[in-house]
Design an enzyme around this catalytic site. Sequence first.
Site, PDB file in Angstrom:
ATOM      1  N   ASP A   1      -6.135  -4.427   0.752  1.00 46.48           N
ATOM      2  CA  ASP A   1      -7.169  -4.550   1.792  1.00 46.48           C
ATOM      3  C   ASP A   1      -7.760  -5.958   1.787  1.00 46.48           C
ATOM      4  OD1 ASP A   1      -7.179  -1.683   2.277  1.00 46.48           O
ATOM      5  OD2 ASP A   1      -8.418  -1.448   0.493  1.00 46.48           O
TER       6      ASP A   1
ATOM      7  N   THR B   1      -5.633   2.209   9.267  1.00 44.52           N
ATOM      8  CA  THR B   1      -4.710   3.276   9.692  1.00 44.52           C
ATOM      9  C   THR B   1      -5.428   4.361  10.487  1.00 44.52           C
ATOM     10  OG1 THR B   1      -3.263   2.849   7.825  1.00 44.52           O
ATOM     11  CG2 THR B   1      -3.037   4.995   8.870  1.00 44.52           C
TER      12      THR B   1
ATOM     13  N   GLU C   1       0.827  -1.211   0.000  1.00 46.48           N
ATOM     14  CA  GLU C   1       0.000   0.000   0.000  1.00 46.48           C
ATOM     15  C   GLU C   1       0.856   1.253   0.000  1.00 46.48           C
ATOM     16  OE1 GLU C   1      -2.719   0.582   3.302  1.00 46.48           O
ATOM     17  OE2 GLU C   1      -3.626   2.276   2.254  1.00 46.48           O
TER      18      GLU C   1
ATOM     19  N   ILE D   1      -0.431  -1.592   7.636  1.00 47.56           N
ATOM     20  CA  ILE D   1      -1.436  -1.394   8.700  1.00 47.56           C
ATOM     21  C   ILE D   1      -2.775  -1.222   8.005  1.00 47.56           C
ATOM     22  CG2 ILE D   1      -2.277  -0.036  10.654  1.00 47.56           C
ATOM     23  CD1 ILE D   1       0.487   1.056  11.125  1.00 47.56           C
ATOM     24  N   ASP D   2      -3.654  -2.191   8.136  1.00 45.71           N
ATOM     25  CA  ASP D   2      -5.015  -2.001   7.636  1.00 45.71           C
ATOM     26  C   ASP D   2      -5.829  -1.469   8.812  1.00 45.71           C
ATOM     27  OD1 ASP D   2      -7.131  -2.132   5.735  1.00 45.71           O
ATOM     28  OD2 ASP D   2      -7.925  -3.777   6.932  1.00 45.71           O
TER      29      ASP D   2
HETATM   30  C1  IPD Z   1      -8.815   1.099   4.865  1.00 49.36           C
HETATM   31  C2  IPD Z   1      -9.583   0.324   5.905  1.00 49.36           C
HETATM   32  C3  IPD Z   1     -11.008   0.822   6.021  1.00 49.36           C
HETATM   33  C4  IPD Z   1     -11.732   0.755   4.702  1.00 49.36           C
HETATM   34  C5  IPD Z   1     -10.943   1.515   3.649  1.00 49.36           C
HETATM   35  C6  IPD Z   1      -9.528   0.965   3.550  1.00 49.36           C
HETATM   36  P1  IPD Z   1      -6.188   1.425   5.282  1.00 49.36           P
HETATM   37  O1  IPD Z   1      -7.511   0.625   4.718  1.00 49.36           O
HETATM   38  O2  IPD Z   1      -9.583  -1.039   5.592  1.00 49.36           O
HETATM   39  O3  IPD Z   1     -11.750   0.041   6.911  1.00 49.36           O
HETATM   40  O4  IPD Z   1     -13.008   1.295   4.842  1.00 49.36           O
HETATM   41  O5  IPD Z   1     -11.601   1.333   2.415  1.00 49.36           O
HETATM   42  O6  IPD Z   1      -8.808   1.646   2.572  1.00 49.36           O
HETATM   43  O7  IPD Z   1      -6.081   2.687   4.509  1.00 49.36           O
HETATM   44  O8  IPD Z   1      -6.464   1.688   6.721  1.00 49.36           O
HETATM   45  O9  IPD Z   1      -5.083   0.463   5.062  1.00 49.36           O
END
Ligand code: IPD
Length: 272
Positions: A219, A97, A65, A94-95
């Site tokens: 994700d 963030t 990412e 980090i999912d």
């Molecule tokens: C996000 C998270 C969030 C989701 C977003 C994602 P990130 O990933 O998973 O829950 O709603 O669409 O992009 O940016 O925290 O790695």
Amino acid sequence: MTFLDVAVEAARRAGDLIREKAYQTKQVKQKTSASDLVTEVDQRSEEIIRDIILRHFPDHAILGEEGVAAGDKTVEEVWEESRQHEYVWIVDPIDGTSNFVHGFPFFCVSIALAKNGELITGVIYEPMRDELFTAEKGKGAYLNGQPIRVSGEETLAESLMATGFSYGQRRVQQQLRTLMRTAPRFRSLRNGGAAALHLAYIAAGRLTGYWELGLNPWDLAAGVLLVKEAGGEVTDTWGRPFDLTVRNTLATNGKVHREMVELLRESQADVT
Ligand code: IPD
């Protein structure tokens, strides 16, 4: 070391850093908007994961990412490029963030490996609860080494569903339209704020299903394999087969999938 061993080592090492920093002040930068954030910990976590993978498999490609966010290429371009390699690792350092930034303890590391575009290994590690979700194609899904299965709900009326809001006003508005139609049909609805963990929780039978519009491969990749290996189903929100270019994703325990696809069909005429 197997692919799974390497993924687990990388996820645990990155997770140690994330746990240590979880309640400290972070250096936060905005990417595309005030909802799309990156911290120095995301970047350091991705470096740790990259170093471990490349030490073991120097000729593998990595789609991460923060690597994509830092460069001037789109995710489609990077994915196309990495498909020229037999093995591509797909990494979210980090999912969740935004949760991490606010000290809301629901975030994870997500690491998957695709061979010729097919997911073969997936690891999701939640450092704050020390929960390690793992899957290998054809070998089932596990939580801290114990087999896991999706839940048994047969109807949406008895389902605990989750969703999320991707960045961008258009997506949020589209998602609100799907919510108006669907939410009253569920037992209850959650947005934990970490796509990968929602998927891991479906695999563990803690959630019945989850859908979101506009997701990225990092994700999804590890969590999709977990859900499938735990007996669930993953498609796009129209019910078409999932592949790593799918953005609008629906994952369920399988038993409520058709009912959910029908419901979504009525509310997403303008979704692309
Ligand atoms: C996000 C998270 C969030 C989701 C977003 C994602 P990130 O990933 O998973 O829950 O709603 O669409 O992009 O940016 O925290 O790695």
